[in-house]
Design an enzyme around this catalytic site. Sequence first.
Site, PDB file in Angstrom:
ATOM      1  N   SER A 226     -23.893  68.962   0.128  1.00  0.00           N
ATOM      2  CA  SER A 226     -25.036  69.118   1.020  1.00  0.00           C
ATOM      3  C   SER A 226     -25.888  70.315   0.581  1.00  0.00           C
ATOM      4  O   SER A 226     -26.365  70.340  -0.561  1.00  0.00           O
ATOM      5  CB  SER A 226     -24.562  69.251   2.469  1.00  0.00           C
ATOM      6  OG  SER A 226     -25.630  69.253   3.368  1.00  0.00           O
TER       7      SER A 226
ATOM      8  N   HIS B  38     -28.507  64.599   7.101  1.00  0.00           N
ATOM      9  CA  HIS B  38     -28.373  63.494   6.161  1.00  0.00           C
ATOM     10  C   HIS B  38     -28.494  62.126   6.839  1.00  0.00           C
ATOM     11  O   HIS B  38     -27.808  61.168   6.494  1.00  0.00           O
ATOM     12  CB  HIS B  38     -27.064  63.615   5.372  1.00  0.00           C
ATOM     13  CG  HIS B  38     -26.974  64.891   4.604  1.00  0.00           C
ATOM     14  ND1 HIS B  38     -27.752  65.142   3.495  1.00  0.00           N
ATOM     15  CD2 HIS B  38     -26.245  66.007   4.816  1.00  0.00           C
ATOM     16  CE1 HIS B  38     -27.485  66.359   3.057  1.00  0.00           C
ATOM     17  NE2 HIS B  38     -26.580  66.909   3.844  1.00  0.00           N
TER      18      HIS B  38
END
Length: 321
Positions: free
Chosen positions: A91, A194
């Site tokens: 991430s 996300h």
Amino acid sequence: MLAVVCPGQGSQTPGFLQPWLELPTVADRLAALSEDAGTDLVAHGTVSDAETIRDTAVAQPLIVAAGLVTFEALAGGLPAGPGVAVTAGHSVGELTAAALAGVLTAAEAISLVRVRGRAMAEASAVTPTGMSAVLGGDATEVAAALEGHGLTAANMNSTGQVVAAGTLEQLQALSAQPPAKARVIPLQVAGAFHTHHMAPAVEALAKAAAGIAPGRPLVQLLTNADGSVVGDGAQALELLIHQVSNPVRWDRCMSTLSALGVTALIELAPAGTLANLAKRALPGVAVVAVKTPADLDAARALVAEHAEGAPLLADPTGGTR
């Protein structure tokens, strides 16, 4: 073959940077990175409480800065050179990895994460959202349960570990009716990262990145999109931007590490999560989680045994490509 991996949001804990300030250069380095981040990274890494560093706008610069200073303490500067064969980040850790690979300078990585964190915080404020880890259960049944509740599998971390993301109501419904033989654990994050909820942050990050001329990766750099090796700097930056609203496929990153023949893995601070995943998914690979300076000797021993070529760094000055 040596891999260096960089953790993502949720790995930070109150005071985790305190031991690093005992090293002579770290306080000054964090102060400089604080200027680019627009926030006091020293304070957030030492005295700020859990709620403060849970704030996405604080957590993201803090995690990237921690990874940068950890690697600099390990190796003496940025970017990584021939000694590191491959790097990847989970991430927001992708920005750290991009700096290690020479795609971005440290200053560029911090400037981008400043925008990324604030934009994702703003997107999170539109609708109350969050994320929960789903541990165990049949993969097909877990996928069906997430779909049934309108949730997104935002992180595919490993077999038996999926992170569901969506509205708080959707996550509560999942907790009330979990898939068979699965546990649902709420995560201390501020939004459904996300997922489509983060679409506004993609535009903000793309605008911030428009003036950056990315460098060619000096080592193999993996993308969260599908775990593949990205050979072009412009492509790497484009993937970083769009990954904000797309699922993290860390499971595929680990599959690529295995396929490449990685024999050792170092996780930078705030370390632990990715190291634990690697221990389960990459049997036979030597793993060191660099949580404090006390772990540096073990990491350096791993470098000495598994790094390919020397020196570890291509550019010990740490500021230019």
